[in-house]
Scaffold this active site. Structure first.
Site, short mmCIF file in Angstrom:
data_model
loop_
_atom_site.label_atom_id
_atom_site.label_comp_id
_atom_site.label_asym_id
_atom_site.label_seq_id
_atom_site.Cartn_x
_atom_site.Cartn_y
_atom_site.Cartn_z
N SER A 74 -0.18 -11.56 21.52
CA SER A 74 1.13 -11.94 20.94
C SER A 74 1.99 -12.28 22.06
CB SER A 74 1.53 -10.76 20.22
OG SER A 74 2.74 -11.09 19.47
N ASP A 75 2.89 -13.06 21.47
CA ASP A 75 3.95 -13.52 22.48
C ASP A 75 5.33 -13.86 21.61
OD1 ASP A 75 4.45 -14.43 25.75
OD2 ASP A 75 5.68 -16.03 24.03
N THR A 76 6.36 -13.34 22.21
CA THR A 76 7.80 -13.62 21.51
C THR A 76 8.78 -14.12 22.39
OG1 THR A 76 7.36 -11.30 20.44
CG2 THR A 76 9.53 -12.32 20.61
#
Length: 198
Positions: A74-76
């Site tokens: 995941s990446d934010t």
């Protein structure tokens, strides 16, 4: 949660993602060994960066996946447009105390967008989906920003803040979209994707 014998690997060291995936009653292991370098072409559309980073982390996993394994990465990203055309709207993790203060001053009194992308990959399939949430901060005083940075040290958080921390409790006046997306893990998407993979 019935995962039909699949073994879940969380490819993230984030304690928040670990806590949320555990709260979903998913049994998983953590493996963050990765060869991916988090860089991208500056010409990449801002909204596409989280998906690009999430997929890069997935494909950079240090070993081939076994038949029954599903890897989650995941990446934010925090996106906040300013009046300065020279300043990138992308707010990543702050490099220093000064950088954290700069980011929070930029977020003060305005709305911004938080985009989190999630990638699930098995040996023969990969899927990436992203979610977007609008967050609004009240006007933050310098003393509030200094207090938060000094006491919470938000150097591992995109945009230099955690919505679940002190600054979120006293400073966020509105949110449109998923709260957990802002925490960094859109759990409703993760659930749908896991059900699709299992």
């Amino acid at each position: 949660m019935d995962l039909k014998g699949k073994r879940i690997i969380l490819g993230s060291g984030s304690p928040r993602r670990r806590e949320l995936l555990g709260a979903m009653n998913v049994e998983f292991t953590i493996d963050t060994d990765n060869t991916f370098e988090e860089t991208y072409d500056p010409a990449t559309p801002h909204e596409a960066v989280p998906a690009l980073m999430s997929e890069g982390k997935s494909l950079g996993f240090h070993r081939p996946l076994e038949k029954d394994e599903i890897l989650i990465t995941s990446d934010t990203m925090v996106l906040c447009h300013s009046d300065d055309p020279e300043q990138s709207p992308i707010l990543g993790k702050p490099h220093s105390r000064e950088d954290a203060v700069r980011m929070l001053r930029l977020l003060s009194g305005r709305e911004h967008e938080v985009i989190t992308a999630v990638t699930l990959r098995s040996r023969d399939r990969m899927e990436t989906r992203a979610d977007s949430t609008i967050v609004v901060f009240k006007d933050l005083t310098d003393s509030e920003i200094d207090y938060y940075v000094e006491n919470c040290k938000p150097f591992d958080k995109a945009g230099a803040y955690g919505i679940q921390e002190w600054i979120g409790l006293i400073g966020i006046t509105a949110i449109r979209g998923s709260y957990f997306n802002v925490v960094g893990f859109p759990t409703h998407l993760v659930y749908e994707m896991l059900m699709s993979f299992c």
